[in-house]
Design a protein around this motif. Sequence first.
Motif, PDB file in Angstrom:
ATOM      1  N   ALA A  17       0.831  -1.206   0.000  1.00 52.27           N
ATOM      2  CA  ALA A  17       0.000   0.000   0.000  1.00 52.27           C
ATOM      3  C   ALA A  17       0.866   1.256   0.000  1.00 52.27           C
ATOM      4  CB  ALA A  17      -0.933  -0.007   1.207  1.00 52.27           C
ATOM      5  N   GLY A  18       1.983   1.221   0.734  1.00 51.81           N
ATOM      6  CA  GLY A  18       2.882   2.365   0.745  1.00 51.81           C
ATOM      7  C   GLY A  18       3.505   2.620  -0.609  1.00 51.81           C
ATOM      8  N   MET A  19       3.946   1.564  -1.277  1.00 49.92           N
ATOM      9  CA  MET A  19       4.517   1.734  -2.618  1.00 49.92           C
ATOM     10  C   MET A  19       3.451   2.182  -3.617  1.00 49.92           C
ATOM     11  SD  MET A  19       7.377  -1.272  -3.051  1.00 49.92           S
ATOM     12  CE  MET A  19       6.327  -2.667  -2.589  1.00 49.92           C
ATOM     13  N   MET A  20       2.231   1.665  -3.484  1.00 48.74           N
ATOM     14  CA  MET A  20       1.141   2.135  -4.332  1.00 48.74           C
ATOM     15  C   MET A  20       0.945   3.635  -4.151  1.00 48.74           C
ATOM     16  SD  MET A  20      -1.515  -1.018  -3.616  1.00 48.74           S
ATOM     17  CE  MET A  20      -2.933  -0.346  -4.460  1.00 48.74           C
ATOM     18  N   ARG A  21       0.987   4.061  -2.904  1.00 48.36           N
ATOM     19  CA  ARG A  21       0.802   5.472  -2.590  1.00 48.36           C
ATOM     20  C   ARG A  21       1.870   6.329  -3.259  1.00 48.36           C
ATOM     21  NH1 ARG A  21      -2.092   9.935  -1.621  1.00 48.36           N
ATOM     22  NH2 ARG A  21      -0.689  11.511  -0.796  1.00 48.36           N
ATOM     23  N   GLN A  22       3.137   5.926  -3.194  1.00 46.44           N
ATOM     24  CA  GLN A  22       4.198   6.710  -3.803  1.00 46.44           C
ATOM     25  C   GLN A  22       4.066   6.719  -5.329  1.00 46.44           C
ATOM     26  OE1 GLN A  22       7.363   9.182  -4.306  1.00 46.44           O
ATOM     27  NE2 GLN A  22       6.270   8.717  -2.415  1.00 46.44           N
ATOM     28  N   ALA A  23       3.724   5.583  -5.908  1.00 49.65           N
ATOM     29  CA  ALA A  23       3.563   5.508  -7.363  1.00 49.65           C
ATOM     30  C   ALA A  23       2.459   6.448  -7.837  1.00 49.65           C
ATOM     31  CB  ALA A  23       3.265   4.073  -7.786  1.00 49.65           C
ATOM     32  N   VAL A  24       1.349   6.474  -7.127  1.00 47.59           N
ATOM     33  CA  VAL A  24       0.232   7.338  -7.508  1.00 47.59           C
ATOM     34  C   VAL A  24       0.575   8.801  -7.272  1.00 47.59           C
ATOM     35  CG1 VAL A  24      -2.158   7.926  -6.968  1.00 47.59           C
ATOM     36  CG2 VAL A  24      -1.485   5.537  -7.158  1.00 47.59           C
ATOM     37  N   SER A  25       1.244   9.086  -6.167  1.00 51.54           N
ATOM     38  CA  SER A  25       1.647  10.471  -5.899  1.00 51.54           C
ATOM     39  C   SER A  25       2.532  11.002  -7.015  1.00 51.54           C
ATOM     40  CB  SER A  25       2.389  10.550  -4.555  1.00 51.54           C
ATOM     41  OG  SER A  25       1.544  10.194  -3.480  1.00 51.54           O
ATOM     42  N   GLN A  26       3.492  10.180  -7.441  1.00 50.33           N
ATOM     43  CA  GLN A  26       4.374  10.585  -8.529  1.00 50.33           C
ATOM     44  C   GLN A  26       3.585  10.835  -9.812  1.00 50.33           C
ATOM     45  OE1 GLN A  26       7.703  11.108  -8.599  1.00 50.33           O
ATOM     46  NE2 GLN A  26       8.217  10.488  -6.507  1.00 50.33           N
ATOM     47  N   ALA A  27       2.642   9.962 -10.105  1.00 48.06           N
ATOM     48  CA  ALA A  27       1.863  10.093 -11.340  1.00 48.06           C
ATOM     49  C   ALA A  27       0.997  11.351 -11.321  1.00 48.06           C
ATOM     50  CB  ALA A  27       0.998   8.848 -11.541  1.00 48.06           C
ATOM     51  N   ILE A  28       0.338  11.615 -10.201  1.00 43.79           N
ATOM     52  CA  ILE A  28      -0.512  12.802 -10.105  1.00 43.79           C
ATOM     53  C   ILE A  28       0.334  14.072 -10.191  1.00 43.79           C
ATOM     54  CG2 ILE A  28      -2.021  14.108  -8.563  1.00 43.79           C
ATOM     55  CD1 ILE A  28      -3.142  11.437  -7.574  1.00 43.79           C
ATOM     56  N   HIS A  29       1.437  14.084  -9.471  1.00 38.42           N
ATOM     57  CA  HIS A  29       2.321  15.256  -9.491  1.00 38.42           C
ATOM     58  C   HIS A  29       2.816  15.538 -10.911  1.00 38.42           C
ATOM     59  CE1 HIS A  29       5.513  18.014  -8.228  1.00 38.42           C
ATOM     60  NE2 HIS A  29       6.351  17.296  -8.958  1.00 38.42           N
ATOM     61  N   HIS A  30       3.234  14.502 -11.594  1.00 41.06           N
ATOM     62  CA  HIS A  30       3.708  14.659 -12.971  1.00 41.06           C
ATOM     63  C   HIS A  30       2.600  15.223 -13.861  1.00 41.06           C
ATOM     64  CE1 HIS A  30       5.872  13.644 -16.685  1.00 41.06           C
ATOM     65  NE2 HIS A  30       4.763  13.065 -17.118  1.00 41.06           N
ATOM     66  N   SER A  31       1.400  14.705 -13.706  1.00 36.99           N
ATOM     67  CA  SER A  31       0.295  15.112 -14.573  1.00 36.99           C
ATOM     68  C   SER A  31      -0.135  16.554 -14.330  1.00 36.99           C
ATOM     69  CB  SER A  31      -0.902  14.180 -14.361  1.00 36.99           C
ATOM     70  OG  SER A  31      -0.564  12.854 -14.702  1.00 36.99           O
ATOM     71  N   ARG A  32       0.128  17.051 -13.140  1.00 34.95           N
ATOM     72  CA  ARG A  32      -0.223  18.436 -12.832  1.00 34.95           C
ATOM     73  C   ARG A  32       0.747  19.438 -13.451  1.00 34.95           C
ATOM     74  NH1 ARG A  32      -1.690  17.554  -6.384  1.00 34.95           N
ATOM     75  NH2 ARG A  32      -3.850  16.859  -6.698  1.00 34.95           N
ATOM     76  N   HIS A  33       1.883  18.954 -13.945  1.00 30.42           N
ATOM     77  CA  HIS A  33       2.899  19.847 -14.500  1.00 30.42           C
ATOM     78  C   HIS A  33       3.231  19.575 -15.968  1.00 30.42           C
ATOM     79  CE1 HIS A  33       3.575  20.130 -10.114  1.00 30.42           C
ATOM     80  NE2 HIS A  33       3.982  21.347 -10.381  1.00 30.42           N
ATOM     81  N   ARG A  34       2.874  18.446 -16.463  1.00 34.63           N
ATOM     82  CA  ARG A  34       3.234  18.051 -17.829  1.00 34.63           C
ATOM     83  C   ARG A  34       2.092  18.367 -18.791  1.00 34.63           C
ATOM     84  NH1 ARG A  34       7.815  16.005 -20.722  1.00 34.63           N
ATOM     85  NH2 ARG A  34       7.101  14.503 -22.295  1.00 34.63           N
ATOM     86  N   PRO A  49       1.357  -4.724  -8.392  1.00 33.18           N
ATOM     87  CA  PRO A  49       2.100  -4.672  -9.654  1.00 33.18           C
ATOM     88  C   PRO A  49       1.317  -4.037 -10.797  1.00 33.18           C
ATOM     89  CG  PRO A  49       2.383  -6.811  -8.601  1.00 33.18           C
ATOM     90  CD  PRO A  49       1.309  -6.092  -7.829  1.00 33.18           C
ATOM     91  N   GLU A  50       0.021  -4.316 -10.873  1.00 32.68           N
ATOM     92  CA  GLU A  50      -0.789  -3.743 -11.945  1.00 32.68           C
ATOM     93  C   GLU A  50      -0.869  -2.219 -11.798  1.00 32.68           C
ATOM     94  OE1 GLU A  50      -5.257  -4.210 -13.948  1.00 32.68           O
ATOM     95  OE2 GLU A  50      -4.629  -5.532 -12.318  1.00 32.68           O
ATOM     96  N   LEU A  51      -1.082  -1.776 -10.567  1.00 33.50           N
ATOM     97  CA  LEU A  51      -1.138  -0.333 -10.333  1.00 33.50           C
ATOM     98  C   LEU A  51       0.196   0.326 -10.633  1.00 33.50           C
ATOM     99  CD1 LEU A  51      -2.904   1.631  -7.594  1.00 33.50           C
ATOM    100  CD2 LEU A  51      -0.439   1.947  -7.824  1.00 33.50           C
ATOM    101  N   ALA A  52       1.307  -0.313 -10.216  1.00 32.28           N
ATOM    102  CA  ALA A  52       2.628   0.262 -10.460  1.00 32.28           C
ATOM    103  C   ALA A  52       2.903   0.407 -11.945  1.00 32.28           C
ATOM    104  CB  ALA A  52       3.699  -0.610  -9.807  1.00 32.28           C
ATOM    105  N   ALA A  53       2.480  -0.571 -12.727  1.00 31.52           N
ATOM    106  CA  ALA A  53       2.681  -0.502 -14.173  1.00 31.52           C
ATOM    107  C   ALA A  53       1.879   0.636 -14.786  1.00 31.52           C
ATOM    108  CB  ALA A  53       2.295  -1.833 -14.816  1.00 31.52           C
ATOM    109  N   GLU A  54       0.648   0.816 -14.340  1.00 31.33           N
ATOM    110  CA  GLU A  54      -0.191   1.887 -14.883  1.00 31.33           C
ATOM    111  C   GLU A  54       0.349   3.265 -14.492  1.00 31.33           C
ATOM    112  OE1 GLU A  54      -2.594   2.949 -17.455  1.00 31.33           O
ATOM    113  OE2 GLU A  54      -3.281   0.986 -16.758  1.00 31.33           O
TER     114      GLU A  54
END
Length: 542
Positions: free
Chosen positions: A305-322, A388-393
């Motif tokens: 769950a912690g790794m899922m959280r970091q993966a999603v945080s990174q994705a959202i942060h990136h999308s807010r700037h790209r 793993p599925e979430l991390a890939a997405e």
Amino acid sequence: MHWPTHEVLNQSPVLADYNLYQSDTALQEGVQREGAAWAVGELNATGAELGRADSLELGRLANQHTPQLRAFDAKGHRRDQIEFHPAWHTLMQGIAARGFHSAPWAQPRQGVHVARAAGYLLQAQVEAGTLCPTTMTYGAIPALAKHAQLAHEWLPTLYRREYDARDLPLPQKRGGLIGMGMTEKQGGSDVRANTTVAQPQTDGSHALTGHKWFFSAPQCDAHLVLAQAPEGLSCFFVPRWRPDGSKNPVLVQRLKDKLGNKSNASSEVEFHAAYGLLLGEAGRGVPTILEMGTYTRLDCVLGTAGMMRQAVSQAIHHSRHRSAFGQLLAQQPLMQNVLADLALETEAAITLSLRMARAFDAQDDEAETLLRRLLTPAAKYWVCKRGPELAAEAMEVMGGNGYVEEGVHARIYREMPVNSIWEGSGNIMCLDVLRAIGKSPRTVEVLQAELAPALGRHPGYDRYVARLQAQFADTAGLETRARRLTQQLVLAVQASLLLQHAPDFVAQAFVASRLEGDWGDSFGTLGASVAKEALIARALVI
């Protein structure tokens, strides 16, 4: 010669120097709800410290510079020592200082397992390999506490919030860590096929001879090991140093070259009449070591769950700037669908894991004990399958930037499968769910009581719970259906928790997508009515 300046444009800034705790609304709400409000100050400080750029950099360094086995010294003497990069030791110092390896036992109070779980979720966002010895020590302490001699000699050192990497006998150590060794070449999950032999000695100890195919982590001060005693498969406490001050002959053959979990030293070892003390009842090694396994399985859920959280945080942060096609990614409807779906999955995992931790706080409550025995393998199966599925997405959201080693996504993706495999793979977890149900008729009643408070809040949830109850009532071909049943069980509990405690737009989205089928076979297929922007805004508050 003067070269023209190359300007870098349209890249998201590095996500760093932010508070991992304050940015996570669902985690903050769960800590308050599940009984650990007293820990908010400490968790806030931990979130700020772990979110610093230099803290996040430690995770990269520890995995880039992997541990090295030094089996011999220059003169040919056995050393069996593991050399780590300084980043590993710095991470371990922080973990020990926060008490993630022992605090619930050293300083018991209401909500302490929830507080530790929240901190563990934060730590997992920085680096996961260091969590292996952390988790094993946390899980081993309850077993050691039942052995008078070991409790007296070892627990005071294990309770200390100090990390001591030196390879020395326990009396000379400022702090300690415990590992484990269960599996052998021929057995894997079938530990009853183990061939390591434990021969009784005149002083009451046993001499262990044999091997372990996975022995984690070899630098720990002692390990819980399964071996065949005259009475049958038993659990033994095997320290790195014998009571006479000599090195225990546990010989490290090699370190595993793993897909992920690179910072952590997993090994193959041989025992050459190694000193060991019987832990628990002779011939009942599996139940003894599985007490440790219950806690480590909780941490498999928390770590994922912690790794899922970091993966999603990174994705959202990136999308807010790209930007792409003239618009920020976070403003584009299809990307919003993906991000909202990832955020929904992560919040459900965090919410479930904190509820599980509360069950670990209620050690003397029969209902919570039964729920713990049921939910722990069930959640480990489902959450660790989703990881793993979430991390890939989430990696795909980043595009090529997510696929390279400079970022965190590649490491998270490689790390994810270990929690599904470690402490029992998916089939083992689902069989344990059936075992928990069959062991006590009260288990299904306790589950029904857990699901009942959300009944009447959403017709789709009510129908889903009715179908789940019918699945439990049908005993034909139960083992064949074990994976489906386990998945349905976890989704029902997650939905119940969200319906009771999350904002309505979160709960409605979860029920519609996960229970009612308004969802495709991949992330990013939420229905039109889902409040996607609200889910994304809630997921990362920076």
